[in-house]
Every structure is written in structure tokens, then in C-alpha cells.
Design a protein around this motif. Structure first.
Motif, PDB file in Angstrom:
ATOM      1  N   ASP A 227       0.796  -1.124   0.170  1.00 54.56           N
ATOM      2  CA  ASP A 227      -0.118   0.016   0.009  1.00 54.56           C
ATOM      3  C   ASP A 227       0.867   1.338   0.051  1.00 54.56           C
ATOM      4  N   ASP A 228       1.927   1.360   0.656  1.00 55.48           N
ATOM      5  CA  ASP A 228       2.689   2.604   0.939  1.00 55.48           C
ATOM      6  C   ASP A 228       3.408   2.629  -0.423  1.00 55.48           C
ATOM      7  N   GLU A 229       3.989   1.420  -1.134  1.00 50.31           N
ATOM      8  CA  GLU A 229       4.667   1.585  -2.446  1.00 50.31           C
ATOM      9  C   GLU A 229       3.669   2.152  -3.447  1.00 50.31           C
ATOM     10  N   ASP A 230       2.556   1.564  -3.576  1.00 49.75           N
ATOM     11  CA  ASP A 230       1.644   2.284  -4.130  1.00 49.75           C
ATOM     12  C   ASP A 230       1.119   3.564  -4.213  1.00 49.75           C
ATOM     13  N   ALA A 231       1.216   3.935  -3.035  1.00 47.64           N
ATOM     14  CA  ALA A 231       1.039   5.319  -2.638  1.00 47.64           C
ATOM     15  C   ALA A 231       1.978   6.237  -3.058  1.00 47.64           C
ATOM     16  N   GLU A 232       3.304   5.748  -3.095  1.00 48.22           N
ATOM     17  CA  GLU A 232       4.527   6.529  -3.393  1.00 48.22           C
ATOM     18  C   GLU A 232       4.579   6.635  -5.005  1.00 48.22           C
ATOM     19  N   ASN A 233       4.273   5.310  -5.447  1.00 49.30           N
ATOM     20  CA  ASN A 233       4.238   5.213  -7.017  1.00 49.30           C
ATOM     21  C   ASN A 233       3.220   6.363  -7.447  1.00 49.30           C
ATOM     22  N   ALA A 234       2.195   6.451  -7.101  1.00 44.44           N
ATOM     23  CA  ALA A 234       1.021   7.322  -7.393  1.00 44.44           C
ATOM     24  C   ALA A 234       1.375   8.885  -7.302  1.00 44.44           C
ATOM     25  N   ALA A 235       1.916   9.146  -6.267  1.00 43.52           N
ATOM     26  CA  ALA A 235       2.535  10.507  -6.083  1.00 43.52           C
ATOM     27  C   ALA A 235       3.587  10.564  -6.779  1.00 43.52           C
ATOM     28  N   ARG A 236       4.608   9.862  -7.141  1.00 40.36           N
ATOM     29  CA  ARG A 236       5.761  10.019  -8.102  1.00 40.36           C
ATOM     30  C   ARG A 236       5.163  10.196  -9.389  1.00 40.36           C
ATOM     31  N   GLU A 237       4.242   9.489  -9.929  1.00 45.13           N
ATOM     32  CA  GLU A 237       3.687   9.660 -11.197  1.00 45.13           C
ATOM     33  C   GLU A 237       2.790  10.924 -11.577  1.00 45.13           C
ATOM     34  N   ALA A 238       2.088  11.360 -10.342  1.00 46.32           N
ATOM     35  CA  ALA A 238       1.582  12.751 -10.340  1.00 46.32           C
ATOM     36  C   ALA A 238       2.521  14.024 -10.298  1.00 46.32           C
ATOM     37  N   ARG A 239       3.698  13.800  -9.821  1.00 46.37           N
ATOM     38  CA  ARG A 239       4.591  14.718  -9.800  1.00 46.37           C
ATOM     39  C   ARG A 239       5.323  14.733 -11.338  1.00 46.37           C
ATOM     40  N   VAL A 240       5.620  13.614 -11.681  1.00 49.59           N
ATOM     41  CA  VAL A 240       6.151  13.490 -13.120  1.00 49.59           C
ATOM     42  C   VAL A 240       5.241  14.185 -13.965  1.00 49.59           C
ATOM     43  N   ALA A 241       4.000  13.910 -14.108  1.00 47.58           N
ATOM     44  CA  ALA A 241       2.927  14.467 -14.984  1.00 47.58           C
ATOM     45  C   ALA A 241       2.686  15.951 -14.991  1.00 47.58           C
ATOM     46  N   GLU A 242       3.024  16.470 -13.735  1.00 52.02           N
ATOM     47  CA  GLU A 242       2.751  17.666 -13.510  1.00 52.02           C
ATOM     48  C   GLU A 242       3.909  18.335 -14.074  1.00 52.02           C
ATOM     49  N   ALA A 243       5.069  17.835 -14.141  1.00 47.83           N
ATOM     50  CA  ALA A 243       6.578  18.471 -14.475  1.00 47.83           C
ATOM     51  C   ALA A 243       6.209  18.488 -16.135  1.00 47.83           C
ATOM     52  N   LYS A 244       5.771  17.299 -16.611  1.00 45.76           N
ATOM     53  CA  LYS A 244       5.762  17.181 -17.990  1.00 45.76           C
ATOM     54  C   LYS A 244       4.862  18.313 -18.527  1.00 45.76           C
ATOM     55  N   ALA A 245       3.678  18.270 -17.825  1.00 43.53           N
ATOM     56  CA  ALA A 245       2.704  19.431 -18.240  1.00 43.53           C
ATOM     57  C   ALA A 245       3.179  20.794 -18.391  1.00 43.53           C
ATOM     58  N   LYS A 246       4.143  21.063 -17.183  1.00 45.10           N
ATOM     59  CA  LYS A 246       4.693  22.402 -17.102  1.00 45.10           C
ATOM     60  C   LYS A 246       5.683  22.732 -18.145  1.00 45.10           C
ATOM     61  N   ALA A 247       6.491  21.761 -18.386  1.00 47.59           N
ATOM     62  CA  ALA A 247       7.653  21.717 -19.214  1.00 47.59           C
ATOM     63  C   ALA A 247       6.821  22.056 -20.673  1.00 47.59           C
ATOM     64  N   LYS A 248       5.802  21.290 -20.964  1.00 51.49           N
ATOM     65  CA  LYS A 248       5.151  21.469 -22.409  1.00 51.49           C
ATOM     66  C   LYS A 248       4.441  22.796 -22.419  1.00 51.49           C
ATOM     67  N   ALA A 249       3.887  23.276 -21.265  1.00 50.20           N
ATOM     68  CA  ALA A 249       3.207  24.655 -21.457  1.00 50.20           C
ATOM     69  C   ALA A 249       4.260  25.758 -21.617  1.00 50.20           C
ATOM     70  N   LYS A 250       5.658  25.417 -20.995  1.00 50.59           N
ATOM     71  CA  LYS A 250       6.404  26.437 -21.204  1.00 50.59           C
ATOM     72  C   LYS A 250       7.141  26.473 -22.631  1.00 50.59           C
ATOM     73  N   ALA A 251       7.252  25.332 -23.293  1.00 53.94           N
ATOM     74  CA  ALA A 251       7.665  25.263 -24.416  1.00 53.94           C
ATOM     75  C   ALA A 251       6.717  25.868 -25.501  1.00 53.94           C
ATOM     76  N   VAL A 252       5.556  25.553 -25.186  1.00 57.32           N
ATOM     77  CA  VAL A 252       4.682  26.057 -26.353  1.00 57.32           C
ATOM     78  C   VAL A 252       4.625  27.925 -26.184  1.00 57.32           C
ATOM     79  N   ALA A 253       4.694  28.259 -24.797  1.00 54.47           N
ATOM     80  CA  ALA A 253       4.836  29.578 -24.647  1.00 54.47           C
ATOM     81  C   ALA A 253       6.074  30.371 -25.182  1.00 54.47           C
ATOM     82  N   ASP A 254       7.193  29.554 -25.065  1.00 52.84           N
ATOM     83  CA  ASP A 254       8.460  30.181 -25.729  1.00 52.84           C
ATOM     84  C   ASP A 254       8.310  30.187 -27.233  1.00 52.84           C
ATOM     85  N   ALA A 255       7.609  28.823 -27.711  1.00 51.92           N
ATOM     86  CA  ALA A 255       7.655  28.834 -29.268  1.00 51.92           C
ATOM     87  C   ALA A 255       6.638  30.283 -29.874  1.00 51.92           C
ATOM     88  N   ALA A 256       5.701  30.423 -29.059  1.00 50.42           N
ATOM     89  CA  ALA A 256       4.839  31.320 -29.574  1.00 50.42           C
ATOM     90  C   ALA A 256       5.595  32.838 -29.353  1.00 50.42           C
TER      91      ALA A 256
END
Length: 289
Positions: A227-256
Motif C-alpha cells: 500500500d505504501d509503495e502504491d501510494a508513493e508510485n502514484a505520488a511520483r507519477e503525479a509529480r512527473v505528469a505535472e512537471a511534463k505538463a509545465k514543461a510542455k506549456a513553457k515550450a509552447v509559450a516560448d515557441a509562441a
């Protein structure tokens, strides 16, 4: 500049260097007098103070030794001018007072609207407060009744918030997702009949063995770790997804921004190409044969 004036027995038009003044034979209603100025001149339209009377002439003529002397005409003119000025002053004062009264009435109306709005808000607040107090009182009475009957309250030590308007099925569904229900389900899954029998068994001397077998404890620890490992994996995946979304949004803004800067930058025209001069051909004369 043009100055037009009319009193009860006097008309005047001052257009420098010209001046027209006329002492009328009779009296007019100066408040209803209308003057029209056009290219031809000035036209007065004034109603008589006593309709139906005939003046016989427009201008009053003065006669020495008679009742219509210059002094009497001048005094008559002065009195009419003062009356006209007094009338204009009174009209201006009345207009100012009327405007002040209208402003005061408007402010009083606004105050009345604000007072009504405030009273409405306070009344609604009181009504809502009364409803909430009544609902809290019923909830407290129900909780006291359940506590007296030995029934566990729905919201005691649980991580699911209940609404007082929920029906029995909704409450039951929410109760299944509570922490207490999950702990009971976990305990039922771990404490199997064999584990319970082993925990309640006795040793050779007849002493009851109170404990859980090692296999059951190991299973509980593994499940907790999972259970602890599943919770840590879910939190890690959420952080990675959030970082990817921020990087993608920054790349789109820089390109524009880069495209906008590229469009805004003025490109200088290419320099003119030098014009090459073609060499002139010389004609050689050949001797005639």
C-alpha cells in the motif's frame, strides 16, 4: 456680440455699433416674449398684458408738460427693468432649489433602496442561521440518541464527510468507503480462521497463546508495504505528469514568443546588386581584296 432684452414695457437690442430701444405704449407679458434673430434682423413676438386692447401706436411718445414726460417714461422703464431682473433672479433661484430638491429626493431614494437591501440581506441571514441551528439541533439529538443506543456515529473517526440530507443507501455506500470499513476488511482478509485458531490455541502447559502467527504477520507487513509503495508510485507519477505538463506549456509559450518576435523583427532589404558593364566590342577593319 448681440444683447436682446425685454421687460413689461421696454424692448432693447444692442448690437455694437447699433442700438435699438423702444418704450412700448402698453404692457406685455415679458415672461412669454420670444425674440427671433436671423439675417434680416430681430423679430419680437410678445403677447399683450391685457388682450383685446388697442394701443394705437407701438412707441410711447413723450410730451413736455403732459403726463407722459421723459422722467415718467424713464421711471416706468426702470421699474419694468427691475421687475424683469427680479423675475429672472427668482426663476434662477427656483431652478436651483428645484434641482437641490431633486438631488435630495434621489439620495433619499437611494438610501431607501440601500436600507431595503440591507434589511433583506439581514433577514435572509437570520433565516439561514435559524435553519442551520435547527439542523444542528436535530443532528445533535440524533447523535445523542445513537450514543445512548450504543450505535457508532457515521462521522466518528471516519474520513468520509456525510450530509444530513443523505438517505440510507447513500450513507451505507459512503460507510463502505470509510477508514473503519477498510480496516475491518483488511482484518477479515488477514485474520483467517486458521490464524484465529492458532492465536487462540494453548501450549503444552495449558497456557493460552495470544498472538498472530508469523505467516499472518508477514502477510500484513507485505500488504502494508504494498500500500505504501502504491501510494508513493502514484505520488511520483503525479509529480512527473505535472512537471511534463509545465514543461510542455513553457515550450509552447516560448515557441509562441519566438514566432511573435520573428514576425515583429524588421528584416532589412537586401543590398542592390552592382550593375556590371558589358565590354564594348571593337570592330576591326579588314583590307579589301
Amino acid at each position: 456680440s448681440l444683447d436682446v432684452f425685454a421687460s413689461s414695457c421696454y424692448l432693447k437690442v444692442n448690437a455694437p455699433p447699433y442700438l435699438f430701444s423702444c418704450d412700448l405704449e402698453g404692457e406685455i407679458v415679458d415672461a412669454e416674449c420670444v425674440a427671433t434673430v436671423d439675417a434680416k434682423g430681430v423679430e419680437f413676438r410678445c403677447p399683450k398684458a391685457f388682450p383685446g386692447t388697442t394701443w394705437g401706436r407701438l412707441r410711447r411718445e413723450t410730451k413736455e408738460g403732459g403726463p407722459e414726460t421723459k422722467a415718467a417714461t424713464a421711471e416706468r422703464r426702470r421699474a419694468s427693468v427691475e421687475a424683469a431682473h427680479a423675475r429672472v433672479t427668482a426663476e434662477k433661484k427656483a431652478a436651483v432649489e428645484k434641482k437641490a430638491q431633486m438631488d435630495k429626493a434621489y439620495l433619499e431614494k437611494q438610501w431607501a433602496l440601500e436600507r431595503t437591501r440591507r434589511e433583506t440581506i439581514e433577514r435572509r441571514q437570520d433565516e439561514e442561521m435559524s435553519l442551520e441551528r435547527e439542523r444542528l439541533r436535530r443532528w445533535q439529538e440524533e447523535g445523542d440518541a445513537r450514543a445512548a443506543a450504543g450505535v457508532l456515529s457515521y462521522d466518528s473517526g471516519e474520513d468520509i464527510e456525510y450530509d444530513s440530507d443523505d438517505d440510507a443507501e447513500t450513507r451505507a455506500a459512503k460507510q463502505k468507503r470509510t477508514r473503519v470499513a477498510r480496516e475491518r476488511e483488511f482484518a477479515d482478509a488477514i485474520l483467517t480462521p486458521d490464524a484465529v485458531a492458532a492465536a487462540e490455541s494453548e501450549d503444552a502447559s495449558g497456557v493460552a497463546l495470544i498472538g498472530v502467527p508469523d505467516e499472518a504477520l508477514e502477510k500484513m507487513l507485505v500488504a502494508a508495504d504494498d500500500d505504501d509503495e502504491d501510494a508513493e508510485n502514484a505520488a511520483r507519477e503525479a509529480r512527473v505528469a505535472e512537471a511534463k505538463a509545465k514543461a510542455k506549456a513553457k515550450a509552447v509559450a516560448d515557441a509562441a514568443a519566438a514566432r511573435s518576435a520573428e514576425r515583429a523583427r524588421s528584416v532589412p532589404p537586401p543590398p542592390p546588386r552592382p550593375r556590371r558593364r558589358r565590354p564594348r566590342r571593337r570592330c576591326r577593319s579588314h583590307p579589301r581584296t
